[in-house]
Design a protein around this motif. Structure first.
Motif, PDB file in Angstrom:
ATOM      1  N   ASP A  77      56.339  38.900  39.441  1.00 24.66           N
ATOM      2  CA  ASP A  77      55.219  39.771  39.782  1.00 24.66           C
ATOM      3  C   ASP A  77      55.270  40.014  41.284  1.00 24.66           C
ATOM      4  O   ASP A  77      56.105  39.439  41.994  1.00 24.66           O
ATOM      5  N   THR A  78      54.376  40.860  41.766  1.00 24.19           N
ATOM      6  CA  THR A  78      54.305  41.167  43.196  1.00 24.19           C
ATOM      7  C   THR A  78      52.924  40.826  43.720  1.00 24.19           C
ATOM      8  O   THR A  78      51.916  41.197  43.102  1.00 24.19           O
ATOM      9  N   LEU A  91      47.706  39.840  42.274  1.00 28.98           N
ATOM     10  CA  LEU A  91      48.991  40.285  41.758  1.00 28.98           C
ATOM     11  C   LEU A  91      48.950  41.743  41.352  1.00 28.98           C
ATOM     12  O   LEU A  91      47.900  42.277  40.974  1.00 28.98           O
ATOM     13  N   ALA A  92      50.115  42.392  41.407  1.00 27.08           N
ATOM     14  CA  ALA A  92      50.209  43.794  41.000  1.00 27.08           C
ATOM     15  C   ALA A  92      49.851  43.973  39.531  1.00 27.08           C
ATOM     16  O   ALA A  92      49.359  45.029  39.117  1.00 27.08           O
ATOM     17  N   SER A  93      50.073  42.933  38.730  1.00 27.31           N
ATOM     18  CA  SER A  93      49.759  42.999  37.302  1.00 27.31           C
ATOM     19  C   SER A  93      48.263  42.976  37.033  1.00 27.31           C
ATOM     20  O   SER A  93      47.825  43.207  35.907  1.00 27.31           O
ATOM     21  N   GLY A  94      47.481  42.651  38.069  1.00 27.30           N
ATOM     22  CA  GLY A  94      46.028  42.592  37.921  1.00 27.30           C
ATOM     23  C   GLY A  94      45.461  41.196  37.921  1.00 27.30           C
ATOM     24  O   GLY A  94      44.254  41.008  38.017  1.00 27.30           O
TER      25      GLY A  94
END
Length: 405
Positions: A77-78, A91-94
């Motif tokens: 993830d980011t 995280l970029a995934s939420g």
């Protein structure tokens, strides 16, 4: 997936490069510490082989299972924001991940080009994705088509040599001096090898690209160079994650730390690698710096968990390796202050040394994964760092903890 309990100390490491993997592996030496490594890719990028990926002699990727300790949880993830007061990352995934300590090891990539046309028409070579975009562009161009490589540092030299060895007509535009780090004797050796490979080297004050077009580049003296593919290797930039998160950075965006690699804002945030600026006097961006700093960052965290005073940076540099195709290279020795000296090893032996180092880097990481705490190169430095700090502070005051953002 490894879970951590409320009694564990949870460390989040942002970035799965040389510094991040070394830090994550070393942190597993202590029982009761759980480690989460957050990285946008599912594989480890062996960055010092990216020019080989472009030339077709290596993939420049390694499976994480070969270099990462089993106890480290890999989260692909980011991180979009660090909430230092709340001890968590978004995280970029939420999702979000909380931490007790954070190791900031986001690394570096290509610098944003300021030359007109470079962003549109040139191919940077600072990340895996950029190398993977460049490779098909080269494959699509006839082998007789001219290639211009911009930048006379190690990446530019290595890429130019790799492509020339494959039979491509290459012009290396240095933007100044060829191999600015090298001693003049080492520079002459590199120039001779590039000439033998057929590389046209343009250096000096006029060897600066002022415009990039789809079919060529223009130099400062008005000269036009045809180019079917222009490779851009000028400088490095770091992610703006620290600055966006309200942490103090230097002018390039590297996280500002003290000599234990602890953020000047928060003693739960420790940095390592290309995106760290200890005492506002960062060390040369390289894996030679990143791995020892990763080990030092982990030791700082472990010392704080144990209630002990962390040690400070002690590492020195000894050399720089540059490959010149698959059968030639140079091992440029330096003094402890990272200044090149007259002595170097070149030719086939230089290539063998460079290849041994490229193979040795993941081996160091794998050894630390299997036996955390075994790596010790970050403890072998002398007083060169202290002398550099003393000299720098004679010209300016030490870094303060003033917050930005």
């Amino acid at each position: 997936m490894t879970e951590h309990t409320h009694t564990d100390t949870h460390v989040v490491v942002i970035g799965g490069g040389y510094a991040g993997v070394m830090a994550a592996n070393r942190l597993t030496a202590r029982e009761g510490v759980t480690v989460t490594l957050v990285n946008p890719r599912a594989t480890f990028v062996h960055r010092i082989r990216l020019h080989q990926l472009v030339g077709g002699s290596d993939t420049a990727v390694i499976a994480y299972e070969d270099v990462l300790a089993e106890r480290v949880r890999l989260l692909v993830d980011t991180v979009t924001r660090i909430d230092a007061p709340g001890r968590g990352v978004d995280l970029a995934s939420g999702g979000t991940v909380s931490y007790d300590y954070l190791v900031y090891a986001v690394g570096s990539g290509s610098a944003e080009p300021s030359v007109p046309g470079a962003a549109e028409f040139a191919y940077p070579l600072g990340t895996l994705e950029e190398a993977e975009r460049l490779r098909p562009a080269l494959d699509a161009a006839p082998v007789t088509a001219p290639v211009v490589v911009v930048g006379g540092g190690p990446t530019g030299i290595e890429t130019a040599a790799e492509l020339a060895e494959a039979g491509r007509p290459v012009t290396l535009v240095c933007g100044g001096v060829l191999g600015p780090y090298l001693h003049q004797r080492g520079r002459r050796s590199v120039a001779k090898r590039l000439a033998r490979l057929g590389v046209t080297v343009l250096d000096g004050p006029d060897a600066k690209v002022t415009t990039v077009r789809a079919d060529g580049v223009r130099l400062a003296n008005g000269r036009e160079l045809p180019s079917a593919v222009t490779v851009w290797t000028v400088g490095f930039g770091v992610p703006d994650l620290a600055a966006r998160s309200g942490l103090t950075t230097d002018a390039l965006g590297r996280l500002l730390t003290d000599e234990t690699l602890t953020s000047v804002d928060d003693d739960r945030v420790i940095a390592a690698g290309d995106a760290a600026a200890p005492s506002d006097l960062p060390q040369r961006m390289s894996c030679q710096m990143a791995m020892p700093q990763g080990a030092r960052a982990a030791d700082t965290v472990l010392s704080r968990i144990a209630g002990e005073e962390p040690e400070t940076l002690r590492q020195n540099f000894a050399a720089q390796c540059v490959s010149l195709g698959r059968n030639d290279g140079i091992f440029q020795l330096a003094n402890r202050s990272d200044v090149a000296v007259w002595m170097h090893v070149d030719g086939g032996m230089g290539a063998k040394i460079k290849e041994a180092i490229c193979k040795g880097v993941p081996q160091h990481l794998a050894e630390e994964a299997h036996k955390p705490g075994s790596y010790g190169l970050h403890r072998k430095g002398g007083d060169a760092r202290a002398k550099a700090l003393q000299a720098a502070r004679g010209d300016r005051a030490p870094a303060t903890a003033a917050r930005v953002g």
